[in-house]
Design a protein around this motif. Structure first.
Motif, PDB file in Angstrom:
ATOM      1  N   HIS A  28      16.270  28.599   2.383  1.00  0.00           N
ATOM      2  CA  HIS A  28      17.525  28.954   3.024  1.00  0.00           C
ATOM      3  C   HIS A  28      18.525  27.815   2.855  1.00  0.00           C
ATOM      4  N   LYS A  29      19.779  28.151   2.748  1.00  0.00           N
ATOM      5  CA  LYS A  29      20.829  27.151   2.744  1.00  0.00           C
ATOM      6  C   LYS A  29      21.227  26.891   4.195  1.00  0.00           C
ATOM      7  N   VAL A  30      20.935  25.692   4.692  1.00  0.00           N
ATOM      8  CA  VAL A  30      21.155  25.360   6.104  1.00  0.00           C
ATOM      9  C   VAL A  30      22.099  24.180   6.216  1.00  0.00           C
ATOM     10  N   HIS A  31      23.084  24.321   7.075  1.00  0.00           N
ATOM     11  CA  HIS A  31      23.998  23.224   7.399  1.00  0.00           C
ATOM     12  C   HIS A  31      23.927  23.010   8.903  1.00  0.00           C
ATOM     13  N   ALA A  32      23.682  21.777   9.332  1.00  0.00           N
ATOM     14  CA  ALA A  32      23.551  21.477  10.759  1.00  0.00           C
ATOM     15  C   ALA A  32      24.814  20.823  11.300  1.00  0.00           C
ATOM     16  N   LEU A  33      25.144  21.169  12.515  1.00  0.00           N
ATOM     17  CA  LEU A  33      26.272  20.569  13.225  1.00  0.00           C
ATOM     18  C   LEU A  33      25.732  19.913  14.479  1.00  0.00           C
ATOM     19  N   MET A  34      26.050  18.629  14.681  1.00  0.00           N
ATOM     20  CA  MET A  34      25.523  17.872  15.808  1.00  0.00           C
ATOM     21  C   MET A  34      26.663  17.191  16.563  1.00  0.00           C
ATOM     22  N   SER A  35      26.485  17.006  17.873  1.00  0.00           N
ATOM     23  CA  SER A  35      27.505  16.333  18.668  1.00  0.00           C
ATOM     24  C   SER A  35      27.346  14.810  18.631  1.00  0.00           C
ATOM     25  N   ARG A  39      18.785  10.478  16.380  1.00  0.00           N
ATOM     26  CA  ARG A  39      18.157   9.222  16.778  1.00  0.00           C
ATOM     27  C   ARG A  39      16.719   9.169  16.283  1.00  0.00           C
ATOM     28  N   GLY A  40      16.168   7.946  16.305  1.00  0.00           N
ATOM     29  CA  GLY A  40      14.774   7.780  15.938  1.00  0.00           C
ATOM     30  C   GLY A  40      14.566   7.739  14.440  1.00  0.00           C
ATOM     31  N   ALA A  41      13.315   7.685  14.056  1.00  0.00           N
ATOM     32  CA  ALA A  41      12.958   7.515  12.647  1.00  0.00           C
ATOM     33  C   ALA A  41      12.858   8.840  11.899  1.00  0.00           C
ATOM     34  N   ASN A  42      13.023   9.965  12.592  1.00  0.00           N
ATOM     35  CA  ASN A  42      12.864  11.279  11.973  1.00  0.00           C
ATOM     36  C   ASN A  42      14.235  11.923  11.787  1.00  0.00           C
ATOM     37  N   PRO A  43      14.854  11.766  10.606  1.00  0.00           N
ATOM     38  CA  PRO A  43      16.206  12.285  10.408  1.00  0.00           C
ATOM     39  C   PRO A  43      16.223  13.799  10.277  1.00  0.00           C
ATOM     40  N   MET A  44      17.407  14.383  10.350  1.00  0.00           N
ATOM     41  CA  MET A  44      17.533  15.819  10.112  1.00  0.00           C
ATOM     42  C   MET A  44      17.115  16.128   8.682  1.00  0.00           C
ATOM     43  N   PRO A  45      16.294  17.157   8.472  1.00  0.00           N
ATOM     44  CA  PRO A  45      15.797  17.476   7.132  1.00  0.00           C
ATOM     45  C   PRO A  45      16.769  18.314   6.304  1.00  0.00           C
ATOM     46  N   VAL A  46      17.960  18.576   6.841  1.00  0.00           N
ATOM     47  CA  VAL A  46      18.974  19.369   6.125  1.00  0.00           C
ATOM     48  C   VAL A  46      20.310  18.640   6.224  1.00  0.00           C
ATOM     49  N   PRO A  47      21.265  18.948   5.354  1.00  0.00           N
ATOM     50  CA  PRO A  47      22.595  18.328   5.460  1.00  0.00           C
ATOM     51  C   PRO A  47      23.205  18.582   6.839  1.00  0.00           C
ATOM     52  N   PHE A  48      23.846  17.561   7.392  1.00  0.00           N
ATOM     53  CA  PHE A  48      24.413  17.730   8.731  1.00  0.00           C
ATOM     54  C   PHE A  48      25.784  17.077   8.832  1.00  0.00           C
ATOM     55  N   GLU A  49      26.516  17.519   9.821  1.00  0.00           N
ATOM     56  CA  GLU A  49      27.842  16.994  10.136  1.00  0.00           C
ATOM     57  C   GLU A  49      27.850  16.612  11.605  1.00  0.00           C
ATOM     58  N   VAL A  50      28.412  15.460  11.927  1.00  0.00           N
ATOM     59  CA  VAL A  50      28.543  15.034  13.316  1.00  0.00           C
ATOM     60  C   VAL A  50      29.927  15.416  13.814  1.00  0.00           C
ATOM     61  N   CYS A  51      29.958  16.153  14.906  1.00  0.00           N
ATOM     62  CA  CYS A  51      31.215  16.618  15.499  1.00  0.00           C
ATOM     63  C   CYS A  51      31.279  16.101  16.930  1.00  0.00           C
ATOM     64  N   HIS A  52      32.001  15.007  17.142  1.00  0.00           N
ATOM     65  CA  HIS A  52      32.032  14.380  18.466  1.00  0.00           C
ATOM     66  C   HIS A  52      32.810  15.207  19.488  1.00  0.00           C
ATOM     67  N   GLU A  53      33.768  15.992  19.038  1.00  0.00           N
ATOM     68  CA  GLU A  53      34.521  16.875  19.932  1.00  0.00           C
ATOM     69  C   GLU A  53      34.331  18.307  19.452  1.00  0.00           C
ATOM     70  N   HIS A  74      21.029  20.267  22.068  1.00  0.00           N
ATOM     71  CA  HIS A  74      20.389  19.595  23.205  1.00  0.00           C
ATOM     72  C   HIS A  74      20.476  20.484  24.442  1.00  0.00           C
ATOM     73  N   GLY A  75      19.425  20.476  25.244  1.00  0.00           N
ATOM     74  CA  GLY A  75      19.363  21.346  26.411  1.00  0.00           C
ATOM     75  C   GLY A  75      20.501  21.165  27.393  1.00  0.00           C
ATOM     76  N   PHE A  76      21.134  19.997  27.387  1.00  0.00           N
ATOM     77  CA  PHE A  76      22.250  19.748  28.301  1.00  0.00           C
ATOM     78  C   PHE A  76      23.595  19.727  27.585  1.00  0.00           C
ATOM     79  N   ASP A  77      23.600  20.150  26.319  1.00  0.00           N
ATOM     80  CA  ASP A  77      24.852  20.251  25.582  1.00  0.00           C
ATOM     81  C   ASP A  77      25.405  21.661  25.747  1.00  0.00           C
ATOM     82  N   GLY A  78      25.755  22.006  26.976  1.00  0.00           N
ATOM     83  CA  GLY A  78      26.223  23.357  27.260  1.00  0.00           C
ATOM     84  C   GLY A  78      27.481  23.725  26.505  1.00  0.00           C
ATOM     85  N   ILE A  79      28.326  22.741  26.198  1.00  0.00           N
ATOM     86  CA  ILE A  79      29.567  23.021  25.480  1.00  0.00           C
ATOM     87  C   ILE A  79      29.270  23.538  24.076  1.00  0.00           C
TER      88      ILE A  79
END
Length: 245
Positions: A28-35, A39-53, A74-79
């Motif tokens: 599958h072609k997967v693109h991840a979006l993260m806020s 963290r940690g030594a286990n990076p995302m296994p697919v291309p990702f973009e960080v979106c702070h807002e 994240h369980g508390f990332d309700g937005i």
């Protein structure tokens, strides 16, 4: 769908990595979006973009290249969940959200729940040394902290000073184990643990350590999900949903 759907993965949980890895293995072609950055030594296994807002216009733009949306934020990332669902509806895209079962307060007599960090302050005694795992952003809610000391866990090194004199920053690198948490809590002479009720195994060691030491635990309730969101509790359920499209 006859062809493999292009997937937008709203990430941030440990399960998001598992979902990304499993879907990538199925071509599958997967693109991840993260806020925030992983963290940690286990990076995302697919291309990702960080979106702070996280905003609907940005998510609508990102969704132009997707066929379906998976929310494993994240369980508390309700937005992220709320805005993601609204954008998916507007874009006409299938949407599914993964939410772990919360930890059961009745599991231990010393566990209590609170609807928010601010509400938890009423459950803290004057002489208590409190260890908090609720994150830097929660600090304003501790303004009226009644205890003796608030030890706030930080998993990323920084030089920001704590805004209140009663706060002590405790730096540590995940993953944490029950044994390391027991040693830390003993060293810091912790009386009470305040944590977000994330559920699941990745965040569990601190609760098991607190149980072993007989500490009081206050678990903060997760944000309620919007009505109408298709919610599942297991990675397998997400993968089966994708294959059924």
């Amino acid at each position: 769908m006859e062809k493999r759907p292009r997937i937008l993965l709203l990430a941030g949980s440990a399960e998001a990595r598992q979902i990304g890895q499993a879907l990538a293995a199925r071509d599958h072609k997967v693109h991840a979006l993260m806020s925030e950055r992983p963290r940690g030594a286990n990076p995302m296994p697919v291309p990702f973009e960080v979106c702070h807002e996280v905003t609907k216009p940005h998510l609508l733009e990102v969704m132009r290249g997707a066929d379906i949306v998976i929310d494993a934020s994240h369980g508390f990332d309700g937005i992220m969940t709320q805005v993601g669902h609204e954008a998916a509806q507007q874009s006409g895209l299938p949407f599914i959200s993964l939410a772990r079962p919360a930890w059961d307060i009745d599991e231990n007599a010393k566990w209590q729940s609170a609807v928010s960090v601010q509400a938890a302050m009423a459950l803290v005694g004057n002489s208590e040394r409190v260890f908090s795992a609720t994150g830097w952003a929660s600090l304003p809610a501790y303004r009226d902290f009644p205890g003796a000391c608030l030890m706030l866990r930080q998993t990323s090194k920084h030089q920001r000073p704590a805004p209140y004199g009663f706060v002590e920053l405790v730096f540590g690198d995940p993953p944490f184990t029950m044994a390391s948490e027991i040693a830390l809590f003993r060293d810091l002479r912790v009386d009470t643990l305040i944590a977000r009720n994330l559920g699941g195994l990745p965040s569990r060691p601190k609760l098991d350590a607190a149980k072993e030491l007989g500490l009081k635990v206050i678990l903060i309730d997760r944000p309620a999900l919007q009505h109408g969101i298709h919610v599942v509790q297991d990675v397998r359920d997400v993968l089966d949903w994708v294959e059924a499209l």
